[in-house]
Design an enzyme around this catalytic site. Sequence first.
Site, PDB file in Angstrom:
ATOM      1  N   ASP A  46       1.494  36.092  21.552  1.00 21.14           N
ATOM      2  CA  ASP A  46       2.367  35.050  21.975  1.00 21.14           C
ATOM      3  C   ASP A  46       1.974  34.347  23.271  1.00 21.14           C
ATOM      4  O   ASP A  46       2.069  33.037  23.565  1.00 21.14           O
ATOM      5  CB  ASP A  46       3.603  35.361  22.080  1.00 21.14           C
ATOM      6  CG  ASP A  46       4.829  34.282  22.486  1.00 21.14           C
ATOM      7  OD1 ASP A  46       4.675  33.563  21.716  1.00 21.14           O
ATOM      8  OD2 ASP A  46       5.266  34.207  23.535  1.00 21.14           O
ATOM      9  N   ASP A  47       1.182  35.010  24.088  1.00 16.13           N
ATOM     10  CA  ASP A  47       0.797  34.354  25.584  1.00 16.13           C
ATOM     11  C   ASP A  47      -0.057  33.444  25.121  1.00 16.13           C
ATOM     12  O   ASP A  47      -0.140  32.397  26.162  1.00 16.13           O
ATOM     13  CB  ASP A  47       0.339  35.479  26.447  1.00 16.13           C
ATOM     14  CG  ASP A  47       1.185  36.678  26.857  1.00 16.13           C
ATOM     15  OD1 ASP A  47       2.610  36.364  26.962  1.00 16.13           O
ATOM     16  OD2 ASP A  47       0.860  37.972  26.829  1.00 16.13           O
ATOM     17  N   TYR A  99      15.976  38.517  28.983  1.00 21.02           N
ATOM     18  CA  TYR A  99      14.476  38.192  28.976  1.00 21.02           C
ATOM     19  C   TYR A  99      14.076  37.548  30.255  1.00 21.02           C
ATOM     20  O   TYR A  99      14.850  37.897  31.332  1.00 21.02           O
ATOM     21  CB  TYR A  99      13.949  37.373  27.671  1.00 21.02           C
ATOM     22  CG  TYR A  99      12.404  37.604  27.385  1.00 21.02           C
ATOM     23  CD1 TYR A  99      11.909  39.098  27.306  1.00 21.02           C
ATOM     24  CD2 TYR A  99      11.458  36.752  27.623  1.00 21.02           C
ATOM     25  CE1 TYR A  99      10.641  39.293  27.165  1.00 21.02           C
ATOM     26  CE2 TYR A  99      10.300  37.047  27.292  1.00 21.02           C
ATOM     27  CZ  TYR A  99       9.617  38.067  27.310  1.00 21.02           C
ATOM     28  OH  TYR A  99       8.421  38.305  27.015  1.00 21.02           O
ATOM     29  N   LYS A 156      11.914  41.076  24.482  1.00 20.16           N
ATOM     30  CA  LYS A 156      11.189  40.072  23.417  1.00 20.16           C
ATOM     31  C   LYS A 156      11.745  40.195  22.135  1.00 20.16           C
ATOM     32  O   LYS A 156      12.202  39.456  21.250  1.00 20.16           O
ATOM     33  CB  LYS A 156       9.586  40.272  23.635  1.00 20.16           C
ATOM     34  CG  LYS A 156       8.982  38.954  23.040  1.00 20.16           C
ATOM     35  CD  LYS A 156       8.143  38.437  23.943  1.00 20.16           C
ATOM     36  CE  LYS A 156       7.534  37.006  23.354  1.00 20.16           C
ATOM     37  NZ  LYS A 156       6.558  36.430  24.257  1.00 20.16           N
ATOM     38  N   GLU A 196       1.370  41.461  23.646  1.00 21.36           N
ATOM     39  CA  GLU A 196       2.288  40.882  24.735  1.00 21.36           C
ATOM     40  C   GLU A 196       1.724  41.403  25.976  1.00 21.36           C
ATOM     41  O   GLU A 196       1.421  42.621  26.387  1.00 21.36           O
ATOM     42  CB  GLU A 196       3.582  41.143  24.508  1.00 21.36           C
ATOM     43  CG  GLU A 196       4.556  40.677  25.321  1.00 21.36           C
ATOM     44  CD  GLU A 196       4.720  39.178  25.261  1.00 21.36           C
ATOM     45  OE1 GLU A 196       4.545  38.696  24.111  1.00 21.36           O
ATOM     46  OE2 GLU A 196       5.214  38.394  26.129  1.00 21.36           O
ATOM     47  N   ASP A 197       1.632  40.332  26.987  1.00 18.86           N
ATOM     48  CA  ASP A 197       1.201  40.820  28.457  1.00 18.86           C
ATOM     49  C   ASP A 197       0.250  41.748  28.629  1.00 18.86           C
ATOM     50  O   ASP A 197       0.159  42.834  29.576  1.00 18.86           O
ATOM     51  CB  ASP A 197       2.488  41.212  29.135  1.00 18.86           C
ATOM     52  CG  ASP A 197       3.455  39.957  29.245  1.00 18.86           C
ATOM     53  OD1 ASP A 197       3.150  38.763  28.997  1.00 18.86           O
ATOM     54  OD2 ASP A 197       4.591  40.191  30.078  1.00 18.86           O
ATOM     55  N   ASN A 254       4.904  28.550  35.777  1.00 15.30           N
ATOM     56  CA  ASN A 254       6.016  29.343  35.981  1.00 15.30           C
ATOM     57  C   ASN A 254       5.897  30.258  37.387  1.00 15.30           C
ATOM     58  O   ASN A 254       4.788  30.720  37.605  1.00 15.30           O
ATOM     59  CB  ASN A 254       6.457  30.098  34.972  1.00 15.30           C
ATOM     60  CG  ASN A 254       6.920  29.425  33.541  1.00 15.30           C
ATOM     61  OD1 ASN A 254       7.283  28.279  33.863  1.00 15.30           O
ATOM     62  ND2 ASN A 254       6.364  29.760  32.595  1.00 15.30           N
ATOM     63  N   ARG A 287      -0.461  42.974  32.406  1.00 13.23           N
ATOM     64  CA  ARG A 287      -0.024  41.817  33.318  1.00 13.23           C
ATOM     65  C   ARG A 287       1.063  41.270  32.660  1.00 13.23           C
ATOM     66  O   ARG A 287       1.477  40.333  32.102  1.00 13.23           O
ATOM     67  CB  ARG A 287      -1.244  40.677  32.647  1.00 13.23           C
ATOM     68  CG  ARG A 287      -1.426  39.455  33.514  1.00 13.23           C
ATOM     69  CD  ARG A 287      -1.082  38.241  32.847  1.00 13.23           C
ATOM     70  NE  ARG A 287       0.030  38.059  32.147  1.00 13.23           N
ATOM     71  CZ  ARG A 287       0.389  37.250  31.313  1.00 13.23           C
ATOM     72  NH1 ARG A 287      -0.377  36.543  30.795  1.00 13.23           N
ATOM     73  NH2 ARG A 287       1.474  37.410  30.531  1.00 13.23           N
TER      74      ARG A 287
HETATM   75  P1  NAD Z   1      -4.875  31.775  34.727  1.00  7.90           P
HETATM   76  O1  NAD Z   1      -4.881  32.560  36.083  1.00  7.90           O
HETATM   77  O2  NAD Z   1      -5.542  32.328  33.788  1.00  7.90           O
HETATM   78  O3  NAD Z   1      -5.491  30.249  35.443  1.00  7.90           O
HETATM   79  C1  NAD Z   1      -5.077  29.658  36.269  1.00  7.90           C
HETATM   80  C2  NAD Z   1      -6.122  28.462  36.453  1.00  7.90           C
HETATM   81  O4  NAD Z   1      -5.563  27.598  37.279  1.00  7.90           O
HETATM   82  C3  NAD Z   1      -7.565  28.956  36.876  1.00  7.90           C
HETATM   83  O5  NAD Z   1      -8.454  28.077  36.008  1.00  7.90           O
HETATM   84  C4  NAD Z   1      -7.692  28.273  38.240  1.00  7.90           C
HETATM   85  O6  NAD Z   1      -9.091  28.032  38.417  1.00  7.90           O
HETATM   86  C5  NAD Z   1      -6.881  27.201  38.161  1.00  7.90           C
HETATM   87  N1  NAD Z   1      -6.578  27.007  39.649  1.00  7.90           N
HETATM   88  C6  NAD Z   1      -5.801  27.605  40.569  1.00  7.90           C
HETATM   89  N2  NAD Z   1      -5.789  27.298  41.644  1.00  7.90           N
HETATM   90  C7  NAD Z   1      -6.096  25.693  41.549  1.00  7.90           C
HETATM   91  C8  NAD Z   1      -6.057  24.647  42.609  1.00  7.90           C
HETATM   92  N3  NAD Z   1      -5.628  24.666  43.692  1.00  7.90           N
HETATM   93  N4  NAD Z   1      -6.432  23.519  41.772  1.00  7.90           N
HETATM   94  C9  NAD Z   1      -6.680  23.422  40.510  1.00  7.90           C
HETATM   95  N5  NAD Z   1      -6.733  24.356  39.593  1.00  7.90           N
HETATM   96  C10 NAD Z   1      -6.403  25.798  39.948  1.00  7.90           C
HETATM   97  O7  NAD Z   1      -3.438  31.669  34.645  1.00  7.90           O
HETATM   98  P2  NAD Z   1      -2.879  31.101  32.905  1.00  7.90           P
HETATM   99  O8  NAD Z   1      -2.367  32.495  32.288  1.00  7.90           O
HETATM  100  O9  NAD Z   1      -3.709  30.285  32.215  1.00  7.90           O
HETATM  101  O10 NAD Z   1      -1.313  30.589  33.405  1.00  7.90           O
HETATM  102  C11 NAD Z   1      -1.301  29.490  34.294  1.00  7.90           C
HETATM  103  C12 NAD Z   1       0.209  29.005  34.312  1.00  7.90           C
HETATM  104  O11 NAD Z   1       0.717  28.388  33.200  1.00  7.90           O
HETATM  105  C13 NAD Z   1       1.083  30.020  35.054  1.00  7.90           C
HETATM  106  O12 NAD Z   1       1.881  29.605  36.040  1.00  7.90           O
HETATM  107  C14 NAD Z   1       1.949  30.343  33.707  1.00  7.90           C
HETATM  108  O13 NAD Z   1       3.360  30.646  34.417  1.00  7.90           O
HETATM  109  C15 NAD Z   1       2.007  28.949  33.018  1.00  7.90           C
HETATM  110  N6  NAD Z   1       2.395  29.264  31.745  1.00  7.90           N
HETATM  111  C16 NAD Z   1       3.395  28.661  31.212  1.00  7.90           C
HETATM  112  C17 NAD Z   1       3.951  28.942  30.127  1.00  7.90           C
HETATM  113  C18 NAD Z   1       5.045  28.099  29.344  1.00  7.90           C
HETATM  114  O14 NAD Z   1       5.985  27.837  30.219  1.00  7.90           O
HETATM  115  N7  NAD Z   1       5.448  28.291  28.105  1.00  7.90           N
HETATM  116  C19 NAD Z   1       3.064  29.805  29.122  1.00  7.90           C
HETATM  117  C20 NAD Z   1       1.953  30.249  29.725  1.00  7.90           C
HETATM  118  C21 NAD Z   1       1.617  30.186  30.792  1.00  7.90           C
END
Ligand code: NAD
Length: 539
Positions: free
Chosen positions: A258-259, A93, A164, A235-236, A398, A146
């Site tokens: 899950d996301d 994965y 998955k 998913e995605d 990530n 996505r």
């Molecule tokens: P998204 O694109 O929906 O949201 C990103 C947010 O960040 C937006 O609100 C944007 O305005 C804000 N942003 C961008 N640049 C910025 C800056 N310079 N300062 C402040 N805020 C800023 O993305 P998402 O789907 O919500 O995912 C966000 C992150 O979370 C990703 O990197 C993803 O890998 C991580 N994530 C981690 C896990 C996990 O580890 N379990 C699970 C899901 C998502």
Amino acid sequence: MTSTPGLSLLHDPVQNRGTAFSTNERSQYGLEGLLPIGVDTLDLQVARIHLQLAALDNDLQKYLLLSDLQSRNQTLFFAVIMSDPATFMPLVYTPTVGEACQKFDHFYRAARGIYLPITAKGRLKELLAHWPQQDIRFIVVTDGERILGLGDLGVNGMGIPVGKLALYTAVAGVPPQLTLPITLDVGTNNPQYLEDPLYLGLRQQRVRGAEYDAFIEEFVQAVQALYPKCCLQWEDFANINAVPILARYRDKICTYNDDIQGTAAVALAGIYGALRISGQKLTDQRFLFMGAGSAGTGIAELISEAMVLEGLSIDEARARCWLFDVNGLLEDTRTDIADFQKPFTHTHAPTRSFVEAIESIKPTAIIGVSTVPKLFNQPVIEAMSRLNARPIIFPYSNPTSRSECTAEEAYRWSNGQAIFASGSPFEPVAINGRKFVPGQGNNVYIFPAMGMAVLATEATRVTQAMFIVAAKAVAEQVTQASLDVGLIYPPQSQILDASLRTAAKIAEYVFDQNLARASRPANIESHIRALAFKPTYPA
Ligand code: NAD
């Protein structure tokens, strides 16, 4: 060419034992002469695969070797992964599956799962019925729009449901024959694929709007008709589809995303783990999110619902969750706030300074979901450390290169006070002679257990409360020795055991809430352990 019964057996991944067929079986099934004379044990076969993997020098090659093995001998494939889940999960994965998806059409080998192109609308039930198993309990479905952080990969996204579901089995024992990976092909907007002669999906722009919605509806109906006890895990999908699809079906069928929900639950598990270190209550916390997208609002909502279970009203709970995005703090004079952000948009003076927001809101925890590295810089961590004896610092973006800070930075700048977890893994850190082991908020702590619980209970719905139960169960399993070095998630090396316990807790809740269609066993955890797939050849 007609194949002998022996040869068909060697080509059936479910029944094949390869070199582990015994002498008796070889003579009984017409296998003599089709295999070298030596008879292996499963352990020896596993050792041989370990050897083959060690000879390969890149992870994509290892992924392909494992994928071929899955097509050849399912038992051996799972025996290998389950021999060392912490090592093999990243190979079957994330992160390896990302590159595998990008090159899926170039490396395409064996068919696996079901592809439903929108050109087959009106016939989805017919296509689904081509799958040989009749009793399907768990589907992971994507439309490839996505894929991880890689964007629109069209049908190349199939690696995600396949990978998955392999984790559902390897990590929580969901029997593989009850699972089905599906890709909905509604086209792709990826110009690189549309121009690539090797691309295998529909060569058209993505279908949107009413036609897309009708396709999803037909798909859901077809699944319900063929597999009435099946749980559908989305998913995605891109946010524009993921959020409305979940809203449309979550109260009608057994389904989850899950996301959105798994992510929120694993973050909540981290919070419960952190509170075991600080000795504080959830309702005493204030959260400030860096990032106000789907991950941030999803986590904030689940945290709020968990606070409601501890006595707050939903408004009181949401008032303890603040969001900060690319345009600064979300507050009610801003005019660019989306509907899904409004519950967490409170009264405050406008600010574009995160440190200023920290000093004013006084959060006990900051959670990074911005996709932007280095936003939790030294002034941020120092501000949190001035306000809190044990500041909770969760950079969840990530991959590692996007993390809002590293583990070393959080521990160093907080002088070892930070309670830290991240989205991507970090190595242990030593600060002033003290060792800290950072935890990884990986969804794998939640989704396989949820799958197993749904299977064991034949749940009618997957509710938010079930994710809160899962989060608590994960946090409860962290040992004091782990907490002592700052580790707030269970070790990934023991993930199967942890998942089965989590599944049992969720299942107990499902039975208690009358959400189950199966009858309640006397001992839920033993029942789940008995149901769990074991990677052994049947006697
Ligand atoms: P998204 O694109 O929906 O949201 C990103 C947010 O960040 C937006 O609100 C944007 O305005 C804000 N942003 C961008 N640049 C910025 C800056 N310079 N300062 C402040 N805020 C800023 O993305 P998402 O789907 O919500 O995912 C966000 C992150 O979370 C990703 O990197 C993803 O890998 C991580 N994530 C981690 C896990 C996990 O580890 N379990 C699970 C899901 C998502």
